[in-house]
Design an enzyme around this catalytic site. Structure first.
Site, PDB file in Angstrom:
ATOM      1  N   GLU A 175       0.768  -1.249   0.033  1.00 31.32           N
ATOM      2  CA  GLU A 175       0.226  -0.020   0.071  1.00 31.32           C
ATOM      3  C   GLU A 175       0.940   1.178   0.067  1.00 31.32           C
ATOM      4  OE1 GLU A 175      -2.654  -0.458   3.305  1.00 31.32           O
ATOM      5  OE2 GLU A 175      -3.582  -2.375   2.417  1.00 31.32           O
ATOM      6  N   GLU A 202      -6.004 -10.909  -1.614  1.00 25.78           N
ATOM      7  CA  GLU A 202      -7.131 -10.590  -0.430  1.00 25.78           C
ATOM      8  C   GLU A 202      -8.497 -10.684  -0.526  1.00 25.78           C
ATOM      9  OE1 GLU A 202      -5.389  -7.314   2.165  1.00 25.78           O
ATOM     10  OE2 GLU A 202      -3.381  -7.856   1.690  1.00 25.78           O
TER      11      GLU A 202
HETATM   12  O1  9MR Z   1      -7.481  -8.630   8.373  1.00 23.99           O
HETATM   13  C1  9MR Z   1      -6.660  -7.765   8.975  1.00 23.99           C
HETATM   14  C2  9MR Z   1      -7.179  -7.566  10.259  1.00 23.99           C
HETATM   15  O2  9MR Z   1      -7.459  -8.574  11.136  1.00 23.99           O
HETATM   16  C3  9MR Z   1      -6.114  -6.370  11.156  1.00 23.99           C
HETATM   17  O3  9MR Z   1      -6.884  -5.764  12.025  1.00 23.99           O
HETATM   18  C4  9MR Z   1      -5.902  -5.115  10.220  1.00 23.99           C
HETATM   19  C5  9MR Z   1      -5.105  -4.332  10.813  1.00 23.99           C
HETATM   20  O4  9MR Z   1      -4.217  -3.850   9.978  1.00 23.99           O
HETATM   21  O5  9MR Z   1      -5.365  -5.759   8.893  1.00 23.99           O
HETATM   22  C6  9MR Z   1      -6.183  -6.623   8.213  1.00 23.99           C
HETATM   23  O6  9MR Z   1      -5.533  -6.980   7.010  1.00 23.99           O
HETATM   24  C7  9MR Z   1      -5.224  -6.061   6.013  1.00 23.99           C
HETATM   25  C8  9MR Z   1      -4.001  -6.575   5.132  1.00 23.99           C
HETATM   26  O7  9MR Z   1      -2.967  -6.699   6.086  1.00 23.99           O
HETATM   27  C9  9MR Z   1      -3.394  -5.441   4.330  1.00 23.99           C
HETATM   28  N1  9MR Z   1      -4.556  -4.891   3.321  1.00 23.99           N
HETATM   29  C10 9MR Z   1      -5.840  -4.688   3.903  1.00 23.99           C
HETATM   30  C11 9MR Z   1      -6.319  -5.692   5.005  1.00 23.99           C
HETATM   31  C12 9MR Z   1      -7.621  -5.381   5.361  1.00 23.99           C
HETATM   32  O8  9MR Z   1      -7.587  -4.307   6.228  1.00 23.99           O
END
Ligand code: 9MR
Length: 368
Positions: free
Chosen positions: A154, A259
């Site tokens: 990102e 994802e």
């Molecule tokens: O699914 C993840 C969630 O459990 C966490 O709280 C969150 C915190 O940053 O991150 C989520 O995963 C993210 C991923 O690492 C990067 N792309 C966006 C995802 C959804 O937020």
């Protein structure tokens, strides 16, 4: 005659049974890997049904949280390996392809990474060296056991400009190049990916293509771009998604859908920036008691349309990973509004495979 009819019927029933039992991972074998994001409770077997489904239904896994900078490297001289070690061993035990997520991200990273003892921003040299140590240590620990890493996550805004993260503020855009160089230094055989959301947005996609070109021109290894695919009912369009695949393919990288989830809920926001947070209202949470059939059919069609694209471009699409196993455990129940009921993935709240998966299996079998 009667006997033959009975035998034929039995064989037919048995073949239907086998078909229904076949997993999507089996059906997509040789086309692309079918992955799922796994949380630490699932690795620990807290709910054995979930753990078994992950092992049985998917050919690849990625850690939902435990390898991110904050959990794995909470302080400068402290690494916490327990969950990540168990995660990698879990994938090996189940003969699944393991991906690492993620080395450099502006979010879920300790504040210490960017500041000195006085709380001031560190110099570019210090930040570069911290990145170096972090990447060498984490990638080095799992050398030879992980197929690829989301190296940078990102780094762009949706309009294609660089995100004004601490990495960018201190090191400029070169922080991305350094991260790829360090990861390659740590494990020359591991695949390296750039990962982002809203890759279908033209300006963002163009910026990523430009980044790929610059990395390649600088002699860096980059194997694929990960399109997170946190999608909605109406966006992105199938056309925009197809265009982004073609652009990335032309740039000479593979495409991973890293994802995937399709939110069925209305959304005040189309991104996946974890900082986004909106107020709860009943209108924004319409399916508390279940999803009406007409809406479910629309969701199924959308999933199948996108799945059709993955199959069509399976020469460059190497992996499709669902971001979560069941509707119960998806992050979308709390994003971008807390406490809603979403239905974005392939298994329902009772750990049952959704009927659309059978359709996906049929499509995969039919495609070349
Ligand atoms: O699914 C993840 C969630 O459990 C966490 O709280 C969150 C915190 O940053 O991150 C989520 O995963 C993210 C991923 O690492 C990067 N792309 C966006 C995802 C959804 O937020």
């Amino acid at each position: 005659m009667k006997l033959i009819t009975t035998i034929t019927a039995l064989v037919f029933l048995a073949s239907i049974q086998t078909m229904a039992q076949k997993t999507l991972a089996d059906a997509t074998k040789g086309k692309f890997l079918l992955g799922v994001a796994v949380n630490s409770q699932q690795v620990d077997g807290v709910n054995p049904i979930e753990t078994e489904l992950i092992a049985k239904e998917f050919s690849a896994i990625v850690p939902e949280n435990c390898m991110k900078p904050q959990p794995i490297h909470p302080e400068e001289n402290k690494y916490v390996w327990d969950s990540a070690d168990k995660f990698v061993a879990f994938g090996e035990k189940n003969k699944q392809v393991v991906t690492g997520h993620c080395l450099i991200w502006h979010s879920q990273i300790g504040k210490w990474f960017f500041i000195d003892a006085d709380g001031k921003d560190v110099s570019p040299e210090v930040l570069k060296e911290r990145m170096h140590q972090h990447i060498l240590t984490v990638v080095g620990r799992y050398k030879g056991r992980i197929k690829g890493w989301d190296v940078v996550n990102e780094a762009f805004e949706d309009n294609g400009t660089y995100r004004n993260s601490k990495f960018y503020q201190i090191l400029g855009k070169d922080f991305i190049k350094y991260a790829f160089q360090f990861a390659h230094e740590a494990d020359p055989n591991v695949e390296l990916y750039y990962n982002d959301y809203n890759v279908e947005t033209p300006a963002k996609c163009d910026a990523i293509v430009q980044l790929v070109k610059e990395l390649k021109a600088a002699g860096c290894r980059i194997d694929a771009v990960g399109s997170q695919a946190h999608w909605h009912m109406n966006s992105p369009t199938v056309d925009a998604t197809e265009t982004s695949i073609k652009k990335l393919k032309d740039a000479g990288v593979k495409v991973l859908f890293t994802e995937l989830d399709i939110s069925i809920l209305p959304s005040p926001y189309d991104g996946a920036n974890v900082a986004a947070n909106f107020k709860y209202s009943k209108e924004m949470d319409p399916y508390k008691e279940g999803v009406p059939d007409s809406i479910q059919q629309k969701w199924n069609k959308r999933m199948l349309d996108m799945f059709g694209l993955f199959l069509k471009y399976n020469d460059v699409v190497d992996r499709v990973t669902l971001w979560g196993l069941t509707d119960n455990t998806t992050w979308l129940n709390n994003f971008p509004i807390r406490g809603r009921k979403d239905y974005p993935v392939l298994f329902d709240r009772n750990n049952q495979r959704k009927p659309v998966v059978d359709e996906m299996i049929k499509m995969a079998k039919k495609s070349k």
